[in-house]
Design a protein around this motif. Structure first.
Motif, mmCIF file in Angstrom:
data_model
loop_
_atom_site.group_PDB
_atom_site.id
_atom_site.type_symbol
_atom_site.label_atom_id
_atom_site.label_comp_id
_atom_site.label_asym_id
_atom_site.label_seq_id
_atom_site.Cartn_x
_atom_site.Cartn_y
_atom_site.Cartn_z
ATOM 1 N N VAL A 1 0.858 -1.189 0.000
ATOM 2 C CA VAL A 1 0.000 0.000 0.000
ATOM 3 C C VAL A 1 0.897 1.242 0.000
ATOM 4 N N GLY A 2 0.434 2.301 -0.671
ATOM 5 C CA GLY A 2 1.183 3.550 -0.673
ATOM 6 C C GLY A 2 0.535 4.569 -1.590
ATOM 7 N N HIS A 3 1.192 5.707 -1.746
ATOM 8 C CA HIS A 3 0.679 6.774 -2.596
ATOM 9 C C HIS A 3 1.756 7.120 -3.633
ATOM 10 N N ALA A 4 1.383 6.996 -4.899
ATOM 11 C CA ALA A 4 2.342 7.183 -5.999
ATOM 12 C C ALA A 4 3.546 6.262 -5.795
ATOM 13 N N LEU A 5 3.253 4.978 -5.646
ATOM 14 C CA LEU A 5 4.274 3.981 -5.288
ATOM 15 C C LEU A 5 5.353 3.818 -6.349
ATOM 16 N N HIS A 6 5.060 4.155 -7.581
ATOM 17 C CA HIS A 6 6.070 4.000 -8.624
ATOM 18 C C HIS A 6 7.314 4.842 -8.328
ATOM 19 N N ASN A 7 7.126 5.996 -7.643
ATOM 20 C CA ASN A 7 8.286 6.828 -7.286
ATOM 21 C C ASN A 7 9.131 6.160 -6.197
ATOM 22 N N ASP A 8 8.482 5.570 -5.205
ATOM 23 C CA ASP A 8 9.203 4.924 -4.105
ATOM 24 C C ASP A 8 9.967 3.692 -4.595
ATOM 25 N N LEU A 9 9.300 2.872 -5.411
ATOM 26 C CA LEU A 9 9.957 1.665 -5.916
ATOM 27 C C LEU A 9 11.119 2.010 -6.843
ATOM 28 N N LYS A 10 10.993 3.122 -7.559
ATOM 29 C CA LYS A 10 12.052 3.518 -8.492
ATOM 30 C C LYS A 10 13.344 3.855 -7.760
ATOM 31 N N VAL A 11 13.262 4.662 -6.670
ATOM 32 C CA VAL A 11 14.484 5.074 -5.964
ATOM 33 C C VAL A 11 15.067 3.928 -5.145
ATOM 34 N N LEU A 12 14.248 2.897 -4.866
ATOM 35 C CA LEU A 12 14.758 1.732 -4.132
ATOM 36 C C LEU A 12 15.254 0.641 -5.086
ATOM 37 N N PHE A 13 15.028 0.843 -6.386
ATOM 38 C CA PHE A 13 15.411 -0.139 -7.397
ATOM 39 C C PHE A 13 14.756 -1.502 -7.098
#
Length: 363
Positions: free
Chosen positions: A265-277
């Motif tokens: 769950v999250g908000h605009a998760l694509h940004n979080d997953l991107k910086v975590l690779f």
């Protein structure tokens, strides 16, 4: 030869001699200033007494000035003397001035001043600490959220009551709840800027909360390249945080292990997953920014987490520096509110694979 004066010789001589005597007596009388004081006129005697008294008053002054080495001013300079200001030495004038100051409430006692100052401070503290009443919140055309920011939560509560709005009883964290890993976890990252203009983002902090809002993971990350913009006003991240951070590879491994097989769950998760690779199965992602019922409810194609929290939860977040824990809690709370409907929609969109197909995959 007979000398005839005034008609009769002998009588005229006698009268003439009397006149000469009177004239000589008048010429022999001393001036008024040399006469006996008792024979002088009363006015002249009074003037003399006044002048003698002035001389006696001036003698001590002349002695004092002679002792201090100053010359005695001339009479002309004395006549031009300016009256001295009211002091303790000139008697009545000083007392009158003191009386005026007392009547004007200007106390000369330090104790009185301190007492009045203390009373004023107590009155100010009492007025500032007194909670607002319904009479104070009389305006009905102001958003309660603005009232809360300007006056406080109590004033906002009164405003919502007057507008007929229900008070939010939603909490981002459930007290005395399970604080371990649950089937669903919410993720949020804070980022800092790198590169010439600080436009590129890298992960600086990662937080995970369970479905009860309990934080299960929270770590800062050491930057992999020089930070050119900490974005502290938004991210809340400072240089000292990253100096004690964890290596990115360690964080990646720990977060990936925690998310394995769970709903993210999250908000605009694509940004979080991107910086975590990192990557996660699409069917297990619950992104509050993309949930259509939320979009319709707040009338926005790409609603912010702040907007969703305020309009749906009645909770204000991201008022100053962001907190990844609070953002993850808000996203999880939004998901839990509509969990049944959201999961029903997700099952319809991604139906489970047939049993035979699963056996074939297992073989």
């Amino acid at each position: 030869m007979q000398c005839v004066l005034f008609g009769h010789p002998l009588r005229d001589v006698f009268l003439f001699s009397q006149l000469l005597k009177q004239k000589s007596q008048v010429s022999e009388k001393p001036p008024v200033s040399q006469m006996d004081p008792q024979k002088q006129p009363k006015i002249i005697q009074q003037n003399r007494k006044i002048s003698e008294k002035r001389k006696e008053d001036e003698k001590p002054k002349e002695k004092d000035q002679a002792g201090t080495g100053h010359s005695v001013p001339s009479a002309s300079k004395r006549d031009r003397k300016v009256p001295l200001p009211a002091t303790k030495t000139n008697g009545t004038e000083y007392k009158k001035g003191a009386q005026k100051r007392t009547n004007g409430d200007i106390s000369s006692k330090p104790g009185d001043i301190k007492h009045k100052k203390r009373k004023a401070e107590e009155a100010a503290a009492a007025s500032s600490s007194a909670p607002p009443t319904e009479e104070d919140i009389w305006f009905d055309d102001v958003d309660p959220a603005d009232i809360e920011a300007a006056i406080g939560p109590e004033a906002a509560r009164i405003a919502r009551k007057q507008l007929g709005q229900k008070e939010s009883s939603i909490s981002l964290e459930k007290e005395q709840a399970f604080d371990g890993l649950t089937k669903a976890l919410a993720l949020d990252c804070e980022m800092v800027g790198v590169g010439p203009q600080g436009e590129e983002s890298i992960a600086a902090r990662v937080s995970l909360v369970n479905q009860y809002g309990k934080c299960v993971y929270d770590k800062f990350i050491k930057p992999t390249e020089p930070v050119t913009d900490y974005r502290t006003a938004v991210s809340g991240v400072r240089p000292e945080h990253l100096g004690q951070g964890e290596e990115l590879e360690v964080v990646q491994s720990e977060v990936a292990e925690m998310l394995k097989g769970r709903i993210l769950v999250g908000h605009a998760l694509h940004n979080d997953l991107k910086v975590l690779f990192l990557d996660h199965p699409k069917k297990k992602i619950r992104d509050t920014q993309k949930y259509k019922p939320f979009k319709r409810q707040v009338k926005s194609g790409r609603p912010s987490l702040k907007l969703l929290s305020e309009k749906i939860l009645g909770i204000r977040v991201q008022q100053a520096e962001h907190c990844s824990i609070q953002d993850a809690q808000a996203a999880m709370r939004l998901y839990i509110m509509v969990k049944r409907d959201w999961e029903s929609t997700a099952r319809d969109r991604h139906p489970p694979a047939p049993a035979q197909h699963r056996h074939g995959e297992d073989a």
